[in-house]
Design an enzyme around this catalytic site. Structure first.
Site, PDB file in Angstrom:
ATOM      1  N   SER A   8      13.016 -10.812  -2.502  1.00  0.00           N
ATOM      2  CA  SER A   8      11.679 -11.307  -2.161  1.00  0.00           C
ATOM      3  C   SER A   8      10.675 -10.341  -2.779  1.00  0.00           C
ATOM      4  O   SER A   8      11.007  -9.184  -3.048  1.00  0.00           O
ATOM      5  CB  SER A   8      11.504 -11.398  -0.643  1.00  0.00           C
ATOM      6  N   GLU A  10       6.623  -8.789  -2.706  1.00  0.00           N
ATOM      7  CA  GLU A  10       5.402  -8.639  -1.903  1.00  0.00           C
ATOM      8  C   GLU A  10       4.189  -8.444  -2.803  1.00  0.00           C
ATOM      9  O   GLU A  10       4.229  -7.681  -3.768  1.00  0.00           O
ATOM     10  CB  GLU A  10       5.579  -7.426  -0.978  1.00  0.00           C
ATOM     11  N   THR A  41       0.185  -9.262   1.790  1.00  0.00           N
ATOM     12  CA  THR A  41      -0.244  -8.300   2.811  1.00  0.00           C
ATOM     13  C   THR A  41      -1.577  -8.714   3.445  1.00  0.00           C
ATOM     14  O   THR A  41      -2.290  -9.599   2.945  1.00  0.00           O
ATOM     15  CB  THR A  41      -0.385  -6.883   2.222  1.00  0.00           C
ATOM     16  N   ASP A 102      -2.541  -0.556  10.041  1.00  0.00           N
ATOM     17  CA  ASP A 102      -3.293   0.700  10.184  1.00  0.00           C
ATOM     18  C   ASP A 102      -4.746   0.359   9.922  1.00  0.00           C
ATOM     19  O   ASP A 102      -5.064  -0.204   8.869  1.00  0.00           O
ATOM     20  CB  ASP A 102      -2.845   1.734   9.138  1.00  0.00           C
ATOM     21  N   ALA A 116       3.353  -3.647  17.293  1.00  0.00           N
ATOM     22  CA  ALA A 116       3.860  -4.875  16.671  1.00  0.00           C
ATOM     23  C   ALA A 116       4.763  -5.662  17.621  1.00  0.00           C
ATOM     24  O   ALA A 116       4.807  -6.898  17.550  1.00  0.00           O
ATOM     25  CB  ALA A 116       4.605  -4.524  15.384  1.00  0.00           C
ATOM     26  N   TYR A 138      11.617   1.838   9.610  1.00  0.00           N
ATOM     27  CA  TYR A 138      11.372   3.091   8.886  1.00  0.00           C
ATOM     28  C   TYR A 138      12.602   3.995   8.841  1.00  0.00           C
ATOM     29  O   TYR A 138      12.796   4.826   9.737  1.00  0.00           O
ATOM     30  CB  TYR A 138      10.181   3.814   9.556  1.00  0.00           C
ATOM     31  N   PHE A 209       0.618   7.895  -1.766  1.00  0.00           N
ATOM     32  CA  PHE A 209       1.088   6.852  -0.828  1.00  0.00           C
ATOM     33  C   PHE A 209       2.184   7.427   0.062  1.00  0.00           C
ATOM     34  O   PHE A 209       2.218   7.215   1.256  1.00  0.00           O
ATOM     35  CB  PHE A 209       1.795   5.744  -1.610  1.00  0.00           C
ATOM     36  N   HIS A 259      13.661  -6.413  -0.902  1.00  0.00           N
ATOM     37  CA  HIS A 259      12.248  -6.832  -0.853  1.00  0.00           C
ATOM     38  C   HIS A 259      11.464  -5.868  -1.762  1.00  0.00           C
ATOM     39  O   HIS A 259      11.431  -4.664  -1.492  1.00  0.00           O
ATOM     40  CB  HIS A 259      11.751  -6.731   0.591  1.00  0.00           C
TER      41      HIS A 259
HETATM   42  P1  FAD Z   1       4.832  -0.588  15.294  1.00  0.00           P
HETATM   43  O1  FAD Z   1       6.186  -1.142  15.297  1.00  0.00           O
HETATM   44  O2  FAD Z   1       3.873  -1.031  16.348  1.00  0.00           O
HETATM   45  O3  FAD Z   1       4.971   1.005  15.317  1.00  0.00           O
HETATM   46  C1  FAD Z   1       3.853   1.843  15.058  1.00  0.00           C
HETATM   47  C2  FAD Z   1       4.092   3.221  15.659  1.00  0.00           C
HETATM   48  O4  FAD Z   1       4.026   3.130  17.081  1.00  0.00           O
HETATM   49  C3  FAD Z   1       5.463   3.807  15.350  1.00  0.00           C
HETATM   50  O5  FAD Z   1       5.320   5.205  15.240  1.00  0.00           O
HETATM   51  C4  FAD Z   1       6.294   3.464  16.591  1.00  0.00           C
HETATM   52  O6  FAD Z   1       7.369   4.372  16.793  1.00  0.00           O
HETATM   53  C5  FAD Z   1       5.232   3.576  17.679  1.00  0.00           C
HETATM   54  N1  FAD Z   1       5.489   2.688  18.833  1.00  0.00           N
HETATM   55  C6  FAD Z   1       5.843   1.393  18.817  1.00  0.00           C
HETATM   56  N2  FAD Z   1       5.945   0.925  20.083  1.00  0.00           N
HETATM   57  C7  FAD Z   1       5.600   1.944  20.901  1.00  0.00           C
HETATM   58  C8  FAD Z   1       5.495   2.086  22.324  1.00  0.00           C
HETATM   59  N3  FAD Z   1       5.760   1.067  23.141  1.00  0.00           N
HETATM   60  N4  FAD Z   1       5.108   3.295  22.828  1.00  0.00           N
HETATM   61  C9  FAD Z   1       4.820   4.351  22.006  1.00  0.00           C
HETATM   62  N5  FAD Z   1       4.916   4.266  20.649  1.00  0.00           N
HETATM   63  C10 FAD Z   1       5.296   3.077  20.120  1.00  0.00           C
HETATM   64  N6  FAD Z   1       0.070  -2.570   6.978  1.00  0.00           N
HETATM   65  C11 FAD Z   1      -1.012  -3.380   6.898  1.00  0.00           C
HETATM   66  O7  FAD Z   1      -2.094  -3.013   7.360  1.00  0.00           O
HETATM   67  N7  FAD Z   1      -0.918  -4.608   6.286  1.00  0.00           N
HETATM   68  C12 FAD Z   1       0.249  -5.073   5.782  1.00  0.00           C
HETATM   69  O8  FAD Z   1       0.302  -6.185   5.272  1.00  0.00           O
HETATM   70  C13 FAD Z   1       1.410  -4.240   5.875  1.00  0.00           C
HETATM   71  N8  FAD Z   1       2.621  -4.661   5.406  1.00  0.00           N
HETATM   72  C14 FAD Z   1       3.733  -3.892   5.634  1.00  0.00           C
HETATM   73  C15 FAD Z   1       4.990  -4.394   5.288  1.00  0.00           C
HETATM   74  C16 FAD Z   1       6.132  -3.663   5.547  1.00  0.00           C
HETATM   75  C17 FAD Z   1       7.483  -4.244   5.185  1.00  0.00           C
HETATM   76  C18 FAD Z   1       6.042  -2.384   6.167  1.00  0.00           C
HETATM   77  C19 FAD Z   1       7.285  -1.574   6.448  1.00  0.00           C
HETATM   78  C20 FAD Z   1       4.801  -1.868   6.485  1.00  0.00           C
HETATM   79  C21 FAD Z   1       3.635  -2.616   6.241  1.00  0.00           C
HETATM   80  N9  FAD Z   1       2.375  -2.162   6.612  1.00  0.00           N
HETATM   81  C22 FAD Z   1       1.268  -2.969   6.496  1.00  0.00           C
HETATM   82  C23 FAD Z   1       2.216  -0.812   7.170  1.00  0.00           C
HETATM   83  C24 FAD Z   1       2.356  -0.813   8.683  1.00  0.00           C
HETATM   84  O9  FAD Z   1       1.392  -1.648   9.260  1.00  0.00           O
HETATM   85  C25 FAD Z   1       2.172   0.624   9.157  1.00  0.00           C
HETATM   86  O10 FAD Z   1       3.303   1.370   8.814  1.00  0.00           O
HETATM   87  C26 FAD Z   1       1.835   0.764  10.620  1.00  0.00           C
HETATM   88  O11 FAD Z   1       1.449   2.129  10.846  1.00  0.00           O
HETATM   89  C27 FAD Z   1       2.987   0.473  11.556  1.00  0.00           C
HETATM   90  O12 FAD Z   1       3.227  -0.862  11.642  1.00  0.00           O
HETATM   91  P2  FAD Z   1       4.461  -1.425  12.488  1.00  0.00           P
HETATM   92  O13 FAD Z   1       4.352  -2.888  12.507  1.00  0.00           O
HETATM   93  O14 FAD Z   1       5.732  -0.824  12.022  1.00  0.00           O
HETATM   94  O15 FAD Z   1       4.065  -0.816  13.929  1.00  0.00           O
END
Ligand code: FAD
Length: 277
Positions: A8, A10, A41, A102, A116, A138, A209, A259
């Site tokens: 896939s 991106e 994204t 972020d 998330a 991660y 990055f 991906h």
């Molecule tokens: P989460 O899963 O919510 O985790 C974020 C942090 O919070 C982690 O450190 C986790 O350990 C911690 N955490 C989670 N749940 C809890 C809890 N209950 N209590 C305490 N801590 C907790 N960013 C964008 O803005 N736009 C995009 O389109 C985008 N695409 C991406 C695509 C991929 C494949 C990846 C891997 C990343 C992408 N990102 C994007 C970056 C991503 O949004 C960042 O890495 C962001 O900081 C974390 O997103 P997440 O969904 O993994 O967050």
């Protein structure tokens, strides 16, 4: 050439006509590798609010690709997310990449979601099983996590909330991926974990990055890149060969698909795909 696993690609949403043309060229070139889907994204906090749906629509209708939107929940309200999901359903999307995102620095916006996992739960509550949901994970730990075990537990919360699959942050150390998958399986996470692959095009940019997102560039790679100096051809050839070898190793070790983070460029990804076995 037929690849051994599905791929896939991106993209990010273009904002200018010039960037749109570039994405059109890239999508047309990468299409020959018959991606399972492509994704687009989304800037958390709404910075690409209209550009992402517009790009998803363009990729679907003009390129005939199964385009999936990324949906980032940070800073968003339930109402905003609800209408976005409705829009994507209307566009024919069945797959979503669900993320926290972020917020751009300096932007402080209160939203209804903290993580998330809450977004995955929300999508499942509102749309049941309609969407195939991918989440991020991660292998080298999310930079804000308390520690690697806590991060894995939070990854599990996304799988338990109903994620169908996960895409990793990019990495250049295959062992980190294999270990991560083993640990995830021991914890009962059984969804496919797809390596995110970042072909190397601009090394200085990649370094920046990587510092921000916590991906490690092996020291020997950095040293090699520096040694090539301005020899762009050698840098390109070495980078493609290194990333292609990584992909081959990942496939041999059981990665279900790959991906590619294309950054809307076709060449760095095609160079890697061409060198893969
Ligand atoms: P989460 O899963 O919510 O985790 C974020 C942090 O919070 C982690 O450190 C986790 O350990 C911690 N955490 C989670 N749940 C809890 C809890 N209950 N209590 C305490 N801590 C907790 N960013 C964008 O803005 N736009 C995009 O389109 C985008 N695409 C991406 C695509 C991929 C494949 C990846 C891997 C990343 C992408 N990102 C994007 C970056 C991503 O949004 C960042 O890495 C962001 O900081 C974390 O997103 P997440 O969904 O993994 O967050």
């Amino acid at each position: 050439m037929t690849l051994r696993v599905p791929v896939s690609f991106e993209f990010y949403p273009p904002k200018t006509d010039e960037q749109r043309l570039q994405l059109d060229r890239t999508a047309a070139r990468l299409k020959s590798h018959k991606p399972e889907y492509v994704s687009c994204t989304f800037g958390a906090g709404g910075s690409t609010l209209s550009y992402t749906p517009e790009t998803v629509q363009r990729l679907r209708e003009e390129h005939g690709l199964d385009a999936a939107p990324h949906v980032s929940c940070m800073g968003g309200t339930q109402e905003e997310l609800r209408s976005l999901l409705k829009l994507y359903r209307a566009l024919g999307c069945r797959r979503i990449v669900a993320l926290r995102g972020d917020l751009p620095s300096g932007m402080a916006r209160m939203g209804d979601f903290r993580y998330a996992s809450e977004l995955v739960e929300f999508i499942r509550t509102e749309h049941d099983g309609f969407f195939h949901i991918e989440v991020g994970c991660y292998p080298e730990m999310h930079p804000q996590a308390e520690d690697a075990f806590a991060d894995m537990k939070h990854f599990k919360a996304k799988a338990d909330a109903g994620a169908d699959g996960a895409i990793t942050q990019y990495f250049y150390n295959a062992d980190a991926y294999f270990r991560f998958v083993d640990d995830a399986r021991k914890l009962g996470i059984d969804i496919p974990i797809v390596p995110g692959i970042m072909p190397i095009s601009n090394f200085a940019q990649l370094r920046r990055f990587s510092e921000a997102c916590g991906a490690e560039i092996p020291r020997w790679i950095g040293k090699r890149m520096l040694a090539y100096g301005d020899d762009a051809d050698s840098i390109r050839a070495f980078a493609a060969e290194f990333v292609a070898n990584l992909c081959d190793r990942l496939i041999e070790g059981g990665a279900p698909s790959l991906h590619f983070y294309t950054l809307n460029l076709s060449k760095p990804t095609l160079n890697v795909l061409d060198l893969m076995r």
